[in-house]
Design an enzyme around this catalytic site. Structure first.
Site, PDB file in Angstrom:
ATOM      1  N   ASP A 408       0.853  -1.176   0.000  1.00 44.49           N
ATOM      2  CA  ASP A 408       0.000   0.000   0.000  1.00 44.49           C
ATOM      3  C   ASP A 408       0.897   1.237   0.000  1.00 44.49           C
ATOM      4  O   ASP A 408       2.075   1.161   0.362  1.00 44.49           O
ATOM      5  CB  ASP A 408      -0.887  -0.030   1.257  1.00 44.49           C
ATOM      6  N   ASP A 709      -3.754  -1.491   5.396  1.00 41.72           N
ATOM      7  CA  ASP A 709      -4.220  -1.003   6.690  1.00 41.72           C
ATOM      8  C   ASP A 709      -5.732  -0.874   6.764  1.00 41.72           C
ATOM      9  O   ASP A 709      -6.291  -0.766   7.854  1.00 41.72           O
ATOM     10  CB  ASP A 709      -3.579   0.346   7.028  1.00 41.72           C
ATOM     11  N   ASP A 713      -8.342  -3.732   2.352  1.00 40.36           N
ATOM     12  CA  ASP A 713      -7.134  -4.544   2.154  1.00 40.36           C
ATOM     13  C   ASP A 713      -7.275  -5.950   2.730  1.00 40.36           C
ATOM     14  O   ASP A 713      -6.483  -6.835   2.397  1.00 40.36           O
ATOM     15  CB  ASP A 713      -5.925  -3.866   2.821  1.00 40.36           C
TER      16      ASP A 713
END
Length: 986
Positions: A408, A709, A713
């Site tokens: 990410d 996070d 996800d």
């Protein structure tokens, strides 16, 4: 018979009728929809009941019907397409379809019907296996079968203590596995918990505060700052409404909402006329009609994805299971062969059964599970010191096998803190250097050292501080933003020039403010400059709107600089000032239009971490690909990737090639693995697309580590071979779905964990190469004795002594061996290559052959010469010598196994003090084993002479020297190790 048939047929009628009646209204309704007039907005049945639009099926159903709650539509279904396009329908049409009123809400008598029709606004909980079943399934593994067999055999031999030790290892391993698996199931529970909030609704014209589970499609929900959105809503009214959707879409900034109709193919992250369940209102007010509840919400779809994600077996567990299975079959095959050979030799069946038991005990590596647990636990401890908390033990080693890291962007590769990077004014460009703390930032002209700021630049920073509703607070030595991240960045930038919010507030107190409005695209504040002085209006907003009201002479330069900053992924704000007559106490939008003085531009972004660039370079050296997968905009992702040196370039403006979620959606499954392999940056990606990317990489044989996070996800974290969640900014859903949690949210910690994982696998391989020759040598001794009609040189109880004592005292220190140098200069290991390469197999066979020859030779020699030396029990003496051969060879061979690529006597000879401690302990223990009377009685041993010790040590030293020569030969210059190509070595 006829009677029975009639009875059955009669009973079937009333059962079938309800189903038929239940299915008729939707069918009739569809044809009614086809036949009704285009201008007839609300269909009715013959009884005058309103036919409600079913949000989940996209069809008309009777308002007073009471079917079961609808299930989730399948992908690609036409009805699914219908329910996915609420953003493409006007709010008036949605109100009509849902038979509601956008102002007064539903009628109270509609609530119960709809609650029965659609079910409560909750995420369904998945039925789980009972704790007892989960625990019992921990024993369903080949290696555990072997250990249980070993315990049974040991118990049959009346060695209850040893049997208890083996069973203890098995049960401990099962308890650890049970706790890990049961805790992992909390991912769904945490997701369901995130949906339980209170909601403010309008029903029959009155406002009520209710539990969110009571919401139904058609309810009108009121939102204000600080609320968590209770269901998926189509917005019908909004006033400066901004919602943080980072956990769902990955968008790093709060999203400004509106009520306009959007195209049907608008990506999820850009559906600004919708509010999604579990997201957070950060600013403004709004109202929306509930269009999706429970499992049909976007958060509910993510829950379904989490459930559907596979629980993959780690490479380590897969290899151990394969090794265990092969070992089990090999033991059974050799035992059968030995039994037949013994019958041919004329041995008694009871003797052969005893020998078969000895062979099984000899071949089973009882210390392997304990060693695996220890080496993984050591890895957990070492990774914890490097900010990576391991939630599942096998994840330690799997990290070392990782070939692709999908990361990410926000908070992992970046600072997760909006920061002003550039400031432009009066024709000059100024840069802000960010070193992690506000007090360490410095402002400097582009290409120049720091110097005092001109007054115009200081006033641009002052405008950003005064025209601002956020504030900074200091916590644990760091500054934190209370309010909008963009406004916080302006405050941070001003502090670099010693411009402080508290001081300015006293010098220029605020008199009035025009809050930011998406329609006006600016915010303005009026300030008192003192008695009799002109009042000052500071304005900040979009470049287009500010320049429209300023009409500055350098308009072309301003637009050029704003476009350049935007191309670099910066969010650009313009700043202006206006003087008002003394005594002015209020301002209006009419005061802002015209006569503004342009002050400058500030460009901000979430800057990349300095250590992330170094970590990405280290990954490239280690042969690990890094891919950025973010929900943020493509331009921002491309700019950050370019700064990190992450992606390959396409030759256009120096920016890396970026694949968007819309492009991913259009890519067929068969082409996706190639796209995933060749692209490094993916932007505007949804939860489903992240999951699809991970699966595509895995389908091409990659071991994927995924970081994240947010709730969006979680499916990809669970599907990945290694899921890595952020400990600071990560949601509980992401943490529960992950294998590893980073305590510092830093990409560099992932790379450090990869290095530790490689060290874990290295140590595990060393242990295997050290312990398996003993098992092989012990098995060969038993086999040769039976085939050639000789007596057993070692007894089963003595075999257990060898395996357990050496495993604890010698094997454990080997698992604590420091990492080999240069681990991150090698590519990821080939997963098709076994633990045991050709080189290691040759080494194992050589050591096993030396043990066989030394133990058997000294056994036979001692058996013949013990009576001449005055020993009463020659067989006990001979077997004691044979046992000591095995243990002393293992003790010396331990040092050969400590370093795979260098000599024992290199620089790292003293690096593992536990190896020397274990060596000394095993020597002391063997002296007790040989000379203590109680040990002689328990293990059928006898004291041996000094001459016998000389022979034993000579064999051990000979094996040690032979292994040193082989290490030198295998690591000589220009030699290509097994399983590696010459190209790879070069």
């Amino acid at each position: 018979m006829l009677t029975r048939i009639r009875t059955t047929a009669t009973q079937g009628v009333p059962r079938a009728l309800p189903r038929l009646i239940f299915r008729l209204p939707p069918v009739i309704s569809r044809y009614r929809n086809i036949l009704q007039c285009p201008n007839q907005s609300t269909p009715y049945n013959k009884q005058g009941h309103v036919l409600l639009a079913h949000p989940f099926r996209g069809e008309w159903s009777m308002g007073n019907s009471n079917p079961q709650p609808a299930s989730a539509p399948s992908a690609g279904n036409a009805d699914s397409a219908m329910q996915a396009h609420w953003h493409a329908i006007s709010s008036q049409e949605i109100a009509t379809r849902l038979a509601t009123d956008a102002t007064t809400g539903l009628h109270t008598n509609q609530i119960a019907e709809r609650l029965a029709l659609y079910g409560p606004n909750e995420l369904a909980r998945q039925a789980r296996r009972t704790p007892l079943l989960v625990f019992l399934l921990q024993f369903h593994q080949p290696l555990i079968y072997i250990l249980l067999a070993a315990a049974a055999v040991t118990f049959m031999l009346q060695e209850h203590l040893d049997a208890g030790v083996i069973l203890g290892v098995v049960v401990l391993d099962a308890i650890v596995g049970f706790l890990q698996e049961y805790r992992a199931a909390k991912a769904i529970d945490a997701l369901a918990q995130s949906m339980i909030v209170t909601a403010v609704v309008r029903r029959q014209g009155h406002t009520h505060r209710i539990d969110s589970s009571e919401l139904v499609p058609g309810d009108v929900v009121l939102l204000q700052s600080g609320d968590r959105v209770p269901a998926d809503l189509r917005l019908v009214r909004q006033k400066d409404l901004c919602i943080s959707e980072a956990a769902l879409t990955g968008e790093s900034l709060p999203v400004a909402k509106h009520t306009e109709v959007l195209p049907a193919d608008t990506p999820l992250a850009d559906r600004k006329n919708l509010a999604f369940a579990s997201t957070l209102v950060t600013q403004g007010q709004g109202a929306g009609i509930v269009v999706m509840t429970g499992n049909q919400t976007e958060i509910g779809k993510i829950q379904h994805l989490i459930r559907s994600a596979e629980d993959l077996v780690t490479p380590l567990i897969r290899e151990i299971n394969l090794l265990s299975t092969r070992l089990m079959y090999a033991i059974l095959g050799v035992a059968a062969f030995m039994f037949l050979a013994g019958l041919i030799q004329g041995h008694k069946i009871l003797y052969l059964l005893h020998a078969a038991v000895a062979l099984a005990v000899a071949a089973i590596p009882e210390g392997l599970p304990a060693a695996v647990t220890i080496v993984l636990a050591v890895g957990v401890w070492r990774m914890a010191r490097r900010n990576a908390i391991i939630r599942r033990l096998p994840a330690v080693e799997t990290l070392g096998s990782t070939s692709v890291i999908c990361s990410d962007k926000t908070g992992t590769l970046t600072e997760n803190q909006m920061t002003v990077q550039q400031l432009w004014g009066q024709g000059n460009l100024w840069h802000l250097d960010h070193a992690g703390e506000i007090s360490e930032e410095t402002i400097r002209p582009a290409g120049s050292p720091p110097m005092p700021l001109p007054q115009a630049v200081r006033e641009c920073l002052t405008c950003g501080v005064l025209c601002n509703d956020s504030r900074l607070v200091q916590k644990d030595g760091r500054w934190q933003v209370i309010g909008d991240p963009t406004e916080g960045a302006l405050l941070m930038a001003a502090r670099t020039a010693e411009i402080h919010q508290s001081e300015l507030a006293q010098m220029l107190p605020r008199l009035d403010v025009l809050p930011f409005d998406s329609g006006y695209q600016y915010m303005a504040s009026l300030h008192d400059a003192g008695a009799g002085a002109l009042r000052i209006v500071y304005v900040k907003g979009s470049v287009e709107r500010i320049t429209q009201y300023c009409a500055p002479e350098e308009l072309h330069d301003i637009q050029h600089q704003a476009a350049r900053m935007g191309a670099e992924g910066l969010r650009v704000l313009a700043f202006a000032r206006k003087y008002m007559p003394p005594g002015t106490v209020a301002i209006s939008h009419a005061d802002i239009r015209g006569e503004l003085t342009f002050l400058g531009l500030q460009g901000m972004t979430d800057p990349p971490r300095a250590e992330a660039r170094r970590a990405i370079a280290a990954c490239r050296t280690a042969g690990v690909a890094v891919k950025m997968i973010t929900g943020d905009h493509a331009t921002t992702a491309a700019a950050i990737a370019a700064q990190l040196g992450l992606a390959r370039h396409n030759g256009h403006d120096g920016l890396p090639l970026v694949c968007t979620g819309r492009q991913l959606e259009a890519t067929p499954d068969e082409q996706l693995p190639a796209l995933a392999r060749d692209t490094d940056v993916f932007a505007r990606v949804s939860a489903e697309q992240k999951l699809r990317l991970v699966k595509a990489l895995q389908s091409s044989g990659q071991i994927v580590a995924m970081t994240g996070d947010g709730v969006n996800d979680a499916p990809a974290l669970k599907q990945a071979n290694i899921g890595v969640a952020m400990g600071i900014t990560g949601t509980e859903v992401a943490k529960d779905a992950a294998d590893i949690v980073l305590t510092d949210d830093n990409f560099a910690s992932i790379v450090a964990a990869v290095e530790e994982g490689r060290g874990v696998y290295d140590n595990l391989t060393k242990f295997m190469v050290w312990t398996l020759p003993t098992n092989l040598g012990e098995g060969l001794v038993i086999l040769v004795a039976i085939v050639f009609g000789l007596r057993l040189p070692i007894l089963p109880v003595q075999i257990l002594w060898i395996n357990l004592t050496t495993g604890i005292l010698l094997g454990t220190p080997l698992t604590l061996e420091p990492k080999e140098p240069g681990l991150m200069n090698q590519p990821p290991r080939n997963l098709k290559q076994s633990f045991l390469t050709g080189t290691l197999l040759r080494r194992m066979l050589l050591v096993a052959a030396a043990m066989l020859a030394g133990a058997f030779g000294l056994y036979e020699y001692t058996l013949r010469h013990a009576p001449l030396m005055g020993s009463r029990d020659a067989e006990a003496v001979a077997r004691t010598v044979a046992v000591n051969v095995f243990i002393m060879v293992e003790a010396f061979y331990l040092f050969n196994c400590r370093h795979a690529r260098e000599s024992v006597f290199g620089r790292r000879f003293w690096s593992n003090k536990w190896a020397f401690t274990g060596f000394a302990a095993i020597v002391v223990l063997q002296l007790l084993f040989t000379y203590a009377p109680f040990m002689n009685d328990a293990f059928h041993t006898a004291p041996i002479s000094a001459v016998a010790w000389c022979w034993i040590l000579a064999i051990a030293v000979a094996v040690f020297i032979a292994m040193e020569l082989q290490t030198w030969w295998d690591n000589r210059p220009h030699h290509v190790p097994d399983g590696t190509s010459p190209d790879a070595q070069s």
